[in-house]
Write an enzyme that holds these catalytic residues in place. Structure first.
Site, PDB file in Angstrom:
ATOM      1  N   ASN A  13     -18.646 -48.851 140.876  1.00  0.00           N
ATOM      2  CA  ASN A  13     -17.357 -49.583 140.334  1.00  0.00           C
ATOM      3  C   ASN A  13     -16.940 -50.767 141.152  1.00  0.00           C
ATOM      4  OD1 ASN A  13     -16.315 -48.089 137.727  1.00  0.00           O
ATOM      5  ND2 ASN A  13     -16.858 -46.487 139.147  1.00  0.00           N
ATOM      6  N   ARG A  65      -0.505 -36.722 156.381  1.00  0.00           N
ATOM      7  CA  ARG A  65      -0.954 -37.757 155.385  1.00  0.00           C
ATOM      8  C   ARG A  65       0.087 -38.957 155.122  1.00  0.00           C
ATOM      9  NH1 ARG A  65      -5.157 -35.600 152.459  1.00  0.00           N
ATOM     10  NH2 ARG A  65      -5.086 -37.240 151.079  1.00  0.00           N
ATOM     11  N   MET A  90     -11.306 -40.665 146.904  1.00  0.00           N
ATOM     12  CA  MET A  90     -11.372 -39.013 146.727  1.00  0.00           C
ATOM     13  C   MET A  90     -10.073 -38.549 147.428  1.00  0.00           C
ATOM     14  SD  MET A  90     -13.082 -38.833 144.015  1.00  0.00           S
ATOM     15  CE  MET A  90     -13.735 -37.267 143.970  1.00  0.00           C
ATOM     16  N   ASN A 107      -6.433 -45.821 138.640  1.00  0.00           N
ATOM     17  CA  ASN A 107      -7.606 -44.963 138.783  1.00  0.00           C
ATOM     18  C   ASN A 107      -8.356 -44.915 137.798  1.00  0.00           C
ATOM     19  OD1 ASN A 107      -9.096 -42.950 140.463  1.00  0.00           O
ATOM     20  ND2 ASN A 107      -8.154 -41.356 139.272  1.00  0.00           N
ATOM     21  N   HIS A 109     -11.195 -42.272 135.897  1.00  0.00           N
ATOM     22  CA  HIS A 109     -11.666 -40.738 136.242  1.00  0.00           C
ATOM     23  C   HIS A 109     -12.724 -40.451 135.280  1.00  0.00           C
ATOM     24  CE1 HIS A 109     -11.080 -36.482 137.277  1.00  0.00           C
ATOM     25  NE2 HIS A 109     -11.056 -36.278 136.058  1.00  0.00           N
ATOM     26  N   ASP A 145      -4.461 -36.754 138.770  1.00  0.00           N
ATOM     27  CA  ASP A 145      -4.926 -37.361 137.617  1.00  0.00           C
ATOM     28  C   ASP A 145      -4.021 -37.267 136.150  1.00  0.00           C
ATOM     29  OD1 ASP A 145      -7.491 -38.024 138.843  1.00  0.00           O
ATOM     30  OD2 ASP A 145      -8.110 -36.028 138.720  1.00  0.00           O
ATOM     31  N   GLU A 174     -17.661 -46.811 132.200  1.00  0.00           N
ATOM     32  CA  GLU A 174     -16.472 -47.081 133.586  1.00  0.00           C
ATOM     33  C   GLU A 174     -16.694 -48.555 133.757  1.00  0.00           C
ATOM     34  OE1 GLU A 174     -17.190 -44.584 136.720  1.00  0.00           O
ATOM     35  OE2 GLU A 174     -16.131 -42.747 135.969  1.00  0.00           O
TER      36      GLU A 174
HETATM   37  C1  GAR Z   1     -16.687 -42.679 139.557  1.00  0.00           C
HETATM   38  O1  GAR Z   1     -17.349 -42.161 138.541  1.00  0.00           O
HETATM   39  C2  GAR Z   1     -15.299 -42.160 139.440  1.00  0.00           C
HETATM   40  O2  GAR Z   1     -14.874 -42.099 137.852  1.00  0.00           O
HETATM   41  C3  GAR Z   1     -15.074 -41.180 140.200  1.00  0.00           C
HETATM   42  O3  GAR Z   1     -15.771 -41.131 141.240  1.00  0.00           O
HETATM   43  C4  GAR Z   1     -17.074 -42.024 140.852  1.00  0.00           C
HETATM   44  C5  GAR Z   1     -17.321 -43.116 141.761  1.00  0.00           C
HETATM   45  O4  GAR Z   1     -18.232 -43.921 141.690  1.00  0.00           O
HETATM   46  N1  GAR Z   1     -13.655 -40.749 140.477  1.00  0.00           N
HETATM   47  C6  GAR Z   1     -13.197 -39.665 140.346  1.00  0.00           C
HETATM   48  O5  GAR Z   1     -13.659 -38.359 140.065  1.00  0.00           O
HETATM   49  C7  GAR Z   1     -11.709 -39.765 140.597  1.00  0.00           C
HETATM   50  N2  GAR Z   1     -10.964 -38.697 140.656  1.00  0.00           N
HETATM   51  P1  GAR Z   1     -18.527 -44.985 142.240  1.00  0.00           P
HETATM   52  O6  GAR Z   1     -18.383 -44.831 143.852  1.00  0.00           O
HETATM   53  O7  GAR Z   1     -19.982 -45.317 142.224  1.00  0.00           O
HETATM   54  O8  GAR Z   1     -17.719 -46.066 141.856  1.00  0.00           O
END
Ligand code: GAR
Length: 200
Positions: A13, A65, A90, A107, A109, A145, A174
């Site tokens: 992304n 945190r 994450m 975000n 998802h 989320d 995405e």
């Molecule tokens: C993506 O598919 C995003 O939607 C997901 O992690 C992936 C990261 O991919 N995000 C989540 O699950 C957040 N809860 P990338 O590092 O190749 O962009």
């Protein structure tokens, strides 16, 4: 508009945002900084190749945190980022951070929320047996989320899918939707009314 992109993993992304926004002079959007909570995240290499400053902020280096969030906040301010873009990041933020940046954190998802929030969304999608999967871009609130939904796109689940195949097709969507939503944000087109986000 300056944005900060937060990552934990591969960064496909991020790569799209670099190519479709940061490197497109007409977008008016600069990725001012990329922040990762993992030092080996490949996303960092992608950012470095594009000449974007990177920082690693790891939870284990902070007492709690709230302090971890505070360091991220310090970087957001240092780079004057107006929007915080989570791209495969994450970690969850504590309430003070979310409140400070209300409607300024988004975000992506890989499900049609509110279905399958959490850490294993694509596996949960397949295990449940739904026929339509998808992607959601949403504002971040204090839950998991659960913030107001900005945009979604559907992806059919095929009988031949495994987690990787389905996730790859979701990622194609995405990569189209996320840059578009960030442009809408930068153009002031998003209005939040309670749980509803209106795209003007
Ligand atoms: C993506 O598919 C995003 O939607 C997901 O992690 C992936 C990261 O991919 N995000 C989540 O699950 C957040 N809860 P990338 O590092 O190749 O962009």
């Amino acid at each position: 508009m300056k944005i900060a992109v937060l990552v934990s993993g591969s960064g496909t992304n991020l790569q799209t945002l670099i190519e479709q926004l940061h490197q497109d002079g007409t977008s008016g959007i600069d990725i001012a900084v990329v922040i990762s909570d993992r030092k080996n995240a490949y996303a960092l290499t992608r950012a470095e190749r594009a000449g974007i400053p990177t920082h690693v902020v790891r939870t284990q280096d902070y007492e709690n945190r709230v302090d971890f969030d505070a360091e991220i906040s310090r970087l957001i301010e240092q780079y004057a980022a107006e929007l915080i873009v989570l791209a495969g990041f994450m970690k969850l933020f504590q309430p003070p951070f979310v409140q400070k940046y209300q409607n300024r954190i988004i975000n992506v998802h890989p499900t049609l929320l509110p279905a399958f929030p959490g850490a294993h969304p694509v596996a949960d999608t397949l295990a449940y047996g739904v026929k339509i999967a998808g992607v959601t871009v949403h504002f971040v609130d204090e839950g998991v989320d659960s913030g107001p939904i900005i945009a979604q796109a559907a992806v059919p689940v095929l009988d031949t899918d495994d987690e990787e195949r389905l996730h790859n097709r979701i990622q194609v969507e995405e990569h189209k939707l996320y840059p578009e939503v960030i442009k809408w944000y930068a153009q002031g087109k998003l209005k939040v009314k309670g749980r509803k986000v209106i795209v003007e």
